[in-house]
Design a protein around this motif. Structure first.
Motif, PDB file in Angstrom:
ATOM      1  N   GLU A 160       9.887 -12.762  -0.504  1.00  0.00           N
ATOM      2  CA  GLU A 160      10.673 -12.587  -1.448  1.00  0.00           C
ATOM      3  C   GLU A 160      11.012 -11.248  -1.491  1.00  0.00           C
ATOM      4  N   ARG A 172      14.282  -2.979  -7.103  1.00  0.00           N
ATOM      5  CA  ARG A 172      14.181  -2.578  -8.518  1.00  0.00           C
ATOM      6  C   ARG A 172      15.015  -1.262  -8.728  1.00  0.00           C
ATOM      7  N   ASP A 220      16.822  -5.243 -11.560  1.00  0.00           N
ATOM      8  CA  ASP A 220      16.054  -5.852 -10.323  1.00  0.00           C
ATOM      9  C   ASP A 220      16.527  -7.110  -9.759  1.00  0.00           C
ATOM     10  N   PHE A 221      16.314  -7.437  -8.865  1.00  0.00           N
ATOM     11  CA  PHE A 221      16.690  -8.732  -8.237  1.00  0.00           C
ATOM     12  C   PHE A 221      15.866  -9.326  -7.058  1.00  0.00           C
ATOM     13  N   LYS A 222      15.867 -10.666  -6.583  1.00  0.00           N
ATOM     14  CA  LYS A 222      15.143 -11.004  -5.578  1.00  0.00           C
ATOM     15  C   LYS A 222      15.895 -11.508  -4.546  1.00  0.00           C
ATOM     16  N   ASP A 277      19.218 -16.424 -12.739  1.00  0.00           N
ATOM     17  CA  ASP A 277      17.799 -16.724 -12.540  1.00  0.00           C
ATOM     18  C   ASP A 277      16.833 -15.864 -11.565  1.00  0.00           C
ATOM     19  N   THR A 278      17.515 -15.152 -10.737  1.00  0.00           N
ATOM     20  CA  THR A 278      16.857 -14.098  -9.706  1.00  0.00           C
ATOM     21  C   THR A 278      17.363 -12.474 -10.008  1.00  0.00           C
ATOM     22  N   CYS A 279      17.937 -12.271 -11.055  1.00  0.00           N
ATOM     23  CA  CYS A 279      18.535 -11.001 -11.367  1.00  0.00           C
ATOM     24  C   CYS A 279      18.062 -10.762 -12.796  1.00  0.00           C
ATOM     25  N   ARG A 280      17.462  -9.226 -12.982  1.00  0.00           N
ATOM     26  CA  ARG A 280      17.516  -9.240 -14.425  1.00  0.00           C
ATOM     27  C   ARG A 280      18.820  -8.221 -14.812  1.00  0.00           C
ATOM     28  N   ARG A 315      11.596 -16.947 -19.645  1.00  0.00           N
ATOM     29  CA  ARG A 315      10.365 -16.762 -19.511  1.00  0.00           C
ATOM     30  C   ARG A 315       9.736 -16.178 -20.747  1.00  0.00           C
ATOM     31  N   ILE A 359      12.375  -8.045  -3.158  1.00  0.00           N
ATOM     32  CA  ILE A 359      12.762  -7.714  -4.676  1.00  0.00           C
ATOM     33  C   ILE A 359      13.229  -6.149  -4.441  1.00  0.00           C
ATOM     34  N   GLY A 403       9.270  -6.383 -15.789  1.00  0.00           N
ATOM     35  CA  GLY A 403       8.656  -7.293 -15.380  1.00  0.00           C
ATOM     36  C   GLY A 403       7.137  -7.063 -14.702  1.00  0.00           C
ATOM     37  N   SER A 404       6.793  -7.739 -13.631  1.00  0.00           N
ATOM     38  CA  SER A 404       5.859  -7.735 -12.881  1.00  0.00           C
ATOM     39  C   SER A 404       5.349  -6.017 -12.634  1.00  0.00           C
TER      40      SER A 404
HETATM   41  P1  TMP Z   1       9.198  -9.798 -11.278  1.00  0.00           P
HETATM   42  O1  TMP Z   1       9.290  -8.392 -12.263  1.00  0.00           O
HETATM   43  O2  TMP Z   1       8.582 -10.662 -11.972  1.00  0.00           O
HETATM   44  O3  TMP Z   1       8.519  -9.394 -10.199  1.00  0.00           O
HETATM   45  O4  TMP Z   1      10.582 -10.111 -10.931  1.00  0.00           O
HETATM   46  C1  TMP Z   1      11.314  -9.328 -10.078  1.00  0.00           C
HETATM   47  C2  TMP Z   1      12.939  -9.871 -10.162  1.00  0.00           C
HETATM   48  O5  TMP Z   1      12.795 -11.006  -8.987  1.00  0.00           O
HETATM   49  C3  TMP Z   1      13.408 -10.434 -11.367  1.00  0.00           C
HETATM   50  O6  TMP Z   1      14.703 -10.043 -11.193  1.00  0.00           O
HETATM   51  C4  TMP Z   1      13.122 -11.646 -11.356  1.00  0.00           C
HETATM   52  C5  TMP Z   1      13.101 -12.055  -9.644  1.00  0.00           C
HETATM   53  N1  TMP Z   1      12.186 -13.271  -9.435  1.00  0.00           N
HETATM   54  C6  TMP Z   1      12.853 -14.477  -8.861  1.00  0.00           C
HETATM   55  O7  TMP Z   1      13.733 -14.685  -8.579  1.00  0.00           O
HETATM   56  N2  TMP Z   1      11.746 -15.117  -8.382  1.00  0.00           N
HETATM   57  C7  TMP Z   1      10.362 -15.003  -8.562  1.00  0.00           C
HETATM   58  O8  TMP Z   1       9.596 -15.863  -8.092  1.00  0.00           O
HETATM   59  C8  TMP Z   1      10.034 -13.836  -8.954  1.00  0.00           C
HETATM   60  C9  TMP Z   1       8.415 -13.446  -9.062  1.00  0.00           C
HETATM   61  C10 TMP Z   1      10.982 -13.020  -9.281  1.00  0.00           C
END
Ligand code: TMP
Length: 234
Positions: free
Chosen positions: A90, A94, A175-177, A196-199, A215, A92, A99-100
């Motif tokens: 994955e 930022r 951020d995004f994945k 789902d995959t971006c903030r 979430r 990512i 988030g994390s």
């Molecule tokens: P995080 O802050 O939880 O690490 O997430 C960073 C970005 O990645 C956020 O935009 C959500 C995305 N993400 C996914 O699409 N799938 C995942 O499994 C995770 C952990 C994050």
């Protein structure tokens, strides 16, 4: 293109074989999970929004020189994509803390970084997708040095194109994945790009317009997804 047997069912999508070895059909579900499956739910019509939005953004990225798996939309919830073997990472990116990152390093959300951060997780559900660095990736033979560099370059390019585009829609790309795959030996961008995959934060109000509403039980999740799609189409 004929839809054949299901190859794989993920948390948010199903992947089907087609009568061509070179392509798959992806079906976008309304199912939502968070915390590696700990929280489960449904976001009404999310699959429709994410299918459409991914298609639109992948098309834009292709034009901007980021090769990716998208071929064409087939229906509200289905798209034809190039068949890839997913690199189990994955990726990512930022721009601001959230988030994390905020949790792990004990910093508030919303701090703008001087330059984007690229972070990798090893995509293995049973291990909880642990954070991984370049040396680990090489040691585990998940990608070559050349492939890691290529992935980083493409991820930064995606960040530049999408950050600029979202800003014109009054959305901050926090951020995004991303996920990458190999198609005929070449690394290309795969998976999806969606709320789902971006903030995504509204530039005026700071309101969260993404899956964090699910979430964090903030409510108004369907409305946020629809609003993002509406802005992107304007
Ligand atoms: P995080 O802050 O939880 O690490 O997430 C960073 C970005 O990645 C956020 O935009 C959500 C995305 N993400 C996914 O699409 N799938 C995942 O499994 C995770 C952990 C994050």
């Amino acid at each position: 293109m004929k839809k054949l047997e299901m190859l794989y069912e993920g948390k948010a999508k199903k992947v089907y074989k087609t009568d061509s070895d070179d392509s798959y059909i992806v079906y976008y579900k309304d199912d939502a999970t968070a915390g590696n499956g700990a929280k489960k739910g449904t976001i009404l019509d999310k699959g429709i929004v994410n299918n459409k939005m991914s298609g639109m953004l992948f098309e834009m990225l292709e034009k901007e020189g980021v090769p990716n798996h998208f071929m064409e939309l087939l229906s509200d919830r289905e798209q034809l994509v190039k068949a890839v073997e997913i690199v189990p990472l994955e990726v990512i990116v930022r721009n601001l803390s959230a988030g994390s990152f905020s949790k792990r390093y004990g910093v508030e959300e919303g701090i703008l970084f001087d330059q984007p951060i690229i972070e990798f997780s090893y995509k293995v559900d049973e291990l909880g997708d642990p954070l991984i660095n370049d040396s680990h990736i090489l040691a585990l033979k998940l990608a070559t040095e050349e492939e890691i560099e290529k992935i980083k370059g493409m991820a930064l390019k995606v960040n530049q194109v999408l950050s600029d585009f979202f800003l014109t829609k009054n959305l901050k790309l926090v951020d995004f994945k991303l996920e990458f795959g190999k198609h005929k030996g070449e690394i290309i961008l795969a998976d999806e790009i969606s709320p789902d995959t971006c903030r995504l934060w509204d530039t005026e109000t700071g309101e969260k317009m993404d899956k964090d509403r699910f979430r964090r039980d903030l409510g108004g999740i369907e409305e946020a997804y629809q609003e993002v799609m509406k802005r992107l189409e304007q």
